[in-house]
Enzyme design. Structure first.
Site, short mmCIF file in Angstrom:
data_model
loop_
_atom_site.label_atom_id
_atom_site.label_comp_id
_atom_site.label_asym_id
_atom_site.label_seq_id
_atom_site.Cartn_x
_atom_site.Cartn_y
_atom_site.Cartn_z
N PRO A 128 5.33 -3.69 -1.17
CA PRO A 128 4.75 -3.30 -2.46
C PRO A 128 4.01 -4.49 -3.07
O PRO A 128 4.42 -5.64 -2.90
CB PRO A 128 5.96 -2.90 -3.29
CG PRO A 128 7.12 -3.56 -2.65
CD PRO A 128 6.78 -3.71 -1.20
N HIS A 129 2.91 -4.19 -3.73
CA HIS A 129 2.12 -5.27 -4.33
C HIS A 129 1.37 -4.75 -5.54
O HIS A 129 1.17 -3.54 -5.68
CB HIS A 129 1.16 -5.90 -3.31
CG HIS A 129 0.32 -4.91 -2.58
ND1 HIS A 129 0.79 -4.19 -1.50
CD2 HIS A 129 -0.96 -4.53 -2.76
CE1 HIS A 129 -0.18 -3.40 -1.04
NE2 HIS A 129 -1.24 -3.59 -1.81
N ALA A 130 0.98 -5.70 -6.39
CA ALA A 130 0.29 -5.32 -7.62
C ALA A 130 -0.57 -6.48 -8.09
O ALA A 130 -0.26 -7.65 -7.83
CB ALA A 130 1.30 -4.96 -8.71
#
Length: 154
Positions: A65-67
């Protein structure tokens, strides 16, 4: 760029009480709040928004997951080992137990992509993943991750 720049020892956690993807994203946001100095709710919303574009479960029990976050100045990571695998909508439909989350400034381009590629390459190593799954000490997990990446570069 190397994993020791992205991942501090404090950014590694073993989690036993997560039972859903949403709860996992909240756990990541809570951990990241102390690491990057942004509000947990802002981090959670950014992770959720990215997941809505398509799941970040890459297969073989691994999720990335990344943002992108407006007030962040450099790419940072967090690693969580789940004691119980959870469904993460991965492409191979396998449950996830190794999670490496990345956070990047919203205006960064190539650094974010380089960090994603680095983490992905590192966690494609089946032997490393087996060692990560066999250990539950955060300091050992950090060492395994940072040394594995250093040995790949050699």
């Amino acid at each position: 760029m190397d994993l020791s720049q992205l991942l501090s020892p404090q950014a590694v956690k073993v989690v036993s009480d997560v039972t859903s993807k949403k709860r996992l994203l909240q756990c990541i946001a809570d951990l990241a709040e102390g690491l990057i100095g942004l509000k947990s709710s802002e981090i959670f919303d950014a992770l959720q928004e990215r997941e809505s574009l398509g799941p970040t479960g890459v297969g073989h029990g691994v999720a990335l997951p990344h943002a992108r976050l407006t007030d962040l100045t450099e790419v940072k990571g967090a690693f969580l080992k789940l004691e119980r695998s959870i469904d993460f909508d991965s492409a191979d439909r396998q449950p996830v137990d190794l999670v490496f989350a990345l956070f990047a400034p919203s205006d960064t381009g190539v650094d974010h992509l380089k960090a994603l590629a680095l983490v992905s390459r590192t966690l494609r190593d089946d032997a490393l993943c087996a060692k990560l799954r066999a250990n539950s000490d955060p300091a050992t997990l950090h060492t395994l991750l940072t040394e594995a990446q250093a040995s790949q570069a050699a």
